[in-house]
Write a protein that holds these residues in place. Structure first.
Motif, PDB file in Angstrom:
ATOM      1  N   ASP A   9       5.592  -1.732   7.899  1.00 18.52           N
ATOM      2  CA  ASP A   9       5.172  -2.746   6.930  1.00 18.52           C
ATOM      3  C   ASP A   9       3.938  -3.466   7.496  1.00 18.52           C
ATOM      4  O   ASP A   9       3.412  -3.091   8.553  1.00 18.52           O
ATOM      5  CB  ASP A   9       6.354  -3.687   6.633  1.00 18.52           C
ATOM      6  N   TRP A  14       2.573   4.177   1.745  1.00 16.93           N
ATOM      7  CA  TRP A  14       3.022   3.454   0.533  1.00 16.93           C
ATOM      8  C   TRP A  14       1.986   2.391   0.212  1.00 16.93           C
ATOM      9  O   TRP A  14       1.550   1.631   1.076  1.00 16.93           O
ATOM     10  CB  TRP A  14       4.432   2.899   0.659  1.00 16.93           C
ATOM     11  N   ASP A  33       0.744  -0.908  -1.731  1.00 14.97           N
ATOM     12  CA  ASP A  33       1.435  -2.113  -2.206  1.00 14.97           C
ATOM     13  C   ASP A  33       0.459  -3.170  -2.723  1.00 14.97           C
ATOM     14  O   ASP A  33      -0.754  -3.073  -2.524  1.00 14.97           O
ATOM     15  CB  ASP A  33       2.274  -2.683  -1.050  1.00 14.97           C
ATOM     16  N   ARG A  78       3.600   0.794  -5.635  1.00 13.21           N
ATOM     17  CA  ARG A  78       4.435  -0.179  -6.339  1.00 13.21           C
ATOM     18  C   ARG A  78       3.993  -0.244  -7.802  1.00 13.21           C
ATOM     19  O   ARG A  78       4.763   0.012  -8.699  1.00 13.21           O
ATOM     20  CB  ARG A  78       4.353  -1.553  -5.668  1.00 13.21           C
ATOM     21  N   ASP A 101      10.469  -5.021  -5.401  1.00 20.64           N
ATOM     22  CA  ASP A 101      11.342  -5.960  -4.680  1.00 20.64           C
ATOM     23  C   ASP A 101      12.603  -6.312  -5.461  1.00 20.64           C
ATOM     24  O   ASP A 101      12.645  -7.301  -6.184  1.00 20.64           O
ATOM     25  CB  ASP A 101      10.568  -7.253  -4.396  1.00 20.64           C
ATOM     26  N   PHE A 143      16.204  -5.551  -1.396  1.00 26.32           N
ATOM     27  CA  PHE A 143      15.081  -6.060  -0.595  1.00 26.32           C
ATOM     28  C   PHE A 143      15.304  -7.539  -0.251  1.00 26.32           C
ATOM     29  O   PHE A 143      15.382  -7.918   0.910  1.00 26.32           O
ATOM     30  CB  PHE A 143      13.789  -5.867  -1.395  1.00 26.32           C
ATOM     31  N   HIS A 201      15.318  -0.604   2.630  1.00 25.77           N
ATOM     32  CA  HIS A 201      14.210  -1.535   2.902  1.00 25.77           C
ATOM     33  C   HIS A 201      14.661  -2.959   2.617  1.00 25.77           C
ATOM     34  O   HIS A 201      15.418  -3.204   1.684  1.00 25.77           O
ATOM     35  CB  HIS A 201      13.013  -1.182   2.015  1.00 25.77           C
TER      36      HIS A 201
END
Ligand code: GLC
Length: 662
Positions: free
Chosen positions: A196, A304, A306, A404, A420, A453, A478
């Motif tokens: 992350d 990923w 985001d 996302r 999320d 999340f 996650h």
């Protein structure tokens, strides 16, 4: 058959790959469309499926949904917009079945019997758009037809079907090593660990924090030796910082979105103040996409994307407005409740505000467009930027990529995760209900944050969530920083959690084969029961069971304190109840409703008659799953068309299918 209607001069979205001639006179639109509004009469026998990554149930009737990519982390029932804008749905009633795809980046609202129980109203907030009317004999046929229109879905590498562990808050090499150790020591299968935002230096894209990862390349290859892929996050905003190469190059080449004074637009996200790359500008897209090479050169083979709605925490205008409001009342002795709310609202209004979205611009093929008119295309084009360049950087091997935010068209470049969610029981169900709509739109590599999340998870929630998530192509645990640790080895019954993940690995030849076939055949991997049993009225009521491929039905437990659940069996099926990864019980059920006993660690799949699925060995890495030798779980004399390849080739072909007779 597909009919295309055009109004005005629409902004091209490049969502479609087929050239369909525009028809001037389409009966359906003559009847239902006027002044950018569509009105369709509906009754209690109308079902509406699709709208991709939207909220609520599989059947969309009864609520209102707005296609407007939103960074909203609280997915409660009342939310009308989540991260995606997928404007494809199929309507079925007693007389007809058809699909509609509205190809427009504008805000579009689908009020499906919400304001008036007998009216489905669609409002398109622009004067220019394309709409496709898709006819066919069944929902599945319509979906196939539409999928041909929008093109083949992204192919994820086979290793990305392994289990992934992620957490916002893994800070350095030793955190990552501990995650690996925790899984290895407890025998929990694992193929990916996600990085992350903390792997970056000050949250700057395409940088590494060298204090935390002193030799990143070496670390990546050390992990590779353990057959672990590290998957870093990339955020949309580029930090404003002198001498930071990405920032400097963006400025030099005018690659950032700009304000009305033609200055790069400034907003704040994780790094503080950022500029947003203008992903609608193809040169900017090529430039940003090529930056992924920085990490690929270090051995990275998955990403990923985001914060690409794009999420905005605040802008100067929002902050100024907030201070102005607060100042108004600063010296007031007795602040009234409305005044208090006004101040509170001024704080809330800073986040992702429409005002901010209206105050910057894109250069789209030489045309200057206000962001609000193309808002829904932003995340799509970020992932397209990555996908297009990654294809050039890695021409032979598939790379993992998911996003996302998304729009139809992006399904050709990457998968998505549903953003999320929370550690709520209702979010297991929401995740299940989102899957078929996403597949309809073309998104095949999909999944949700397992365990939730936000919020704190519990062992039983995690166990039940996993029992569903072993079937989603993207299987990733996650959680947010500050929440309870939720790696599987943190819990008490590690053996039981491990068993569930082990079943995933045993099923991988099947799950991967179904994933590949769904792309090859423009089919759906997850189907609602009503798509498979259209004549069965009961099937239309089932909102918590899914068919995978053509072979099995899943019916996960998603309620707390349940020792089982009611299941509707639409035809004679064989239940396989997994009591561990090595043991299962079989039982045949006739069509009907049953309560199936399932202790916390147990879960069930149902095999359709004359169907079989490959079931391989227990493995700790995808690499060690035997994709060539396996047994079959079957019900009666059956055949299975098995798709397999090396998991990296970009070519998808019928040649890779082998027919087994069981
Ligand atoms: C966003 C993402 C989440 C990530 C966090 C920090 O909230 O949706 O997955 O962990 O940002 O990067």
């Amino acid at each position: 058959m597909i009919l295309k209607y055009r109004k005005g001069n629409p902004i091209p979205t490049e969502s479609t790959v087929l050239n369909i001639n525009i028809s001037e006179n389409i009966e359906f639109f003559n009847k239902h469309l006027s002044n950018n509004n569509m009105l369709i009469n509906i009754d209690e026998n109308t079902y509406v499926y699709g709208l991709g990554g939207s909220n609520r149930g599989i059947n969309k009737v009864g609520y209102k949904y707005t296609s407007y990519c939103s960074d909203d982390p609280v997915h409660t029932e009342d939310k009308v917009s989540l991260y995606a804008a997928h404007n494809f749905f199929v309507l079925k009633n007693e007389k007809e079945v058809y699909g509609i795809f509205i190809d427009s980046p504008a805000k579009i609202t689908y009020d499906i019997g919400f304001t008036d129980i007998n009216e489905f109203r669609i409002s398109i907030e622009t004067d220019s758009y394309d709409i496709y009317y898709i006819s066919g004999n069944s929902i599945i046929e319509i979906v196939r037809e539409y999928r041909k229109l929008v093109g083949k879905s992204y192919l994820a590498p086979k290793w990305a079907f392994g289990y992934g562990q992620s957490r916002w808050g893994y800070m350095n090499e030793s955190d990552i090593e501990n995650v690996l150790k925790g899984h290895n020591e407890n025998g929990i299968p694992l193929d990916m660990i996600y990085l992350d935002i903390d792997y970056m230096k000050d949250f700057k894209d395409f940088t590494i924090n060298e204090e935390r990862f002193p030799n990143f390349s070496q670390f990546v290859s050390k992990m590779k030796k353990e057959e672990i892929h590290l998957i870093p996050i990339i955020d949309a905003g580029v930090k404003i910082e002198k001498d930071y190469d990405v920032y400097e190059q963006g400025i030099e080449n005018n690659y950032f979105c700009f304000d009305k004074e033609n200055k790069p637009f400034v907003a704040a996200v994780w790094p503080g103040q950022v500029h947003f790359p203008d992903f609608l500008n193809k040169d900017a897209r090529a430039w940003f996409g090529n930056k992924y090479k920085f990490l690929m050169d270090k051995g990275i083979d998955g990403f990923w994307n985001d914060m690409n709605e794009p999420a905005i925490f605040y802008t100067r205008a929002g902050i100024d407005n907030m201070f102005k409001t607060v100042d108004k009342y600063r010296n007031k002795e007795n602040i009234g409740v409305y005044e208090l709310w006004e101040m509170k609202d001024s704080f809330m209004a800073m986040n992702n505000s429409d005002k901010d979205y209206s105050s910057f611009y894109h250069n789209y093929n030489g045309q200057i467009l206000n962001h609000k008119d193309v808002h829904n295309l932003y995340g799509y084009n970020m992932t397209r930027a990555a996908g297009e360049q990654i294809n050039l950087i890695s021409p032979d091997k598939r790379v993992l990529l998911f996003s996302r935010s998304s729009f139809i068209g992006m399904h050709r470049y990457g998968g998505i995760w549903t953003g999320d969610n929370f550690s709520w029981w209702s979010h297991i169900l929401l995740s299940l209900q989102m899957m078929p709509g996403l597949n309809m739109s073309g998104f095949m590599y999909i999944g949700s944050d397992i365990g939730g999340f936000s919020g704190n998870t519990s062992e039983d929630l995690m166990m039940r969530w996993l029992q569903f998530a072993i079937f989603t192509p993207l299987m990733r645990n996650h959680s947010a920083i500050g929440t309870k640790d939720q790696e599987l080895y943190r819990f008490k019954n590690i053996d039981k959690l491990r068993n569930i993940v082990e079943v995933r690995y045993r099923l991988l030849p099947y799950l991967y084969s179904e994933y590949m076939k769904s792309i090859l055949n423009d089919d759906m991997y997850f189907k609602p029961l009503s798509f498979v049993y259209p004549e069965d009225e009961m099937a239309y009521n089932i909102e918590d069971q899914l068919i995978i491929g053509d072979e099995i039905m899943i019916a996960p437990v998603y309620k707390a304190n349940s020792k089982g659940r009611f299941v509707y069996i639409p035809e004679t099926m064989k239940a396989i109840k997994f009591t561990s990864s090595a043991t299962y019980e079989e039982k045949i059920y006739e069509k009907g409703n049953y309560f199936i006993d399932l202790n916390l660690h147990e879960f069930v799949i149902f095999i359709r008659q004359n169907r079989a699925i490959p079931f391989s060995n227990i493995a700790k890495r995808v690499e060690n799953v035997d994709f060539n030798n396996f047994e079959f779980l079957s019900f009666g004399k059956s055949t299975y068309e098995y798709y397999n390849d090396n998991g990296l080739d970009k070519e998808i072909s019928e040649k890779n299918i082998v027919k087994y007779e069981i």
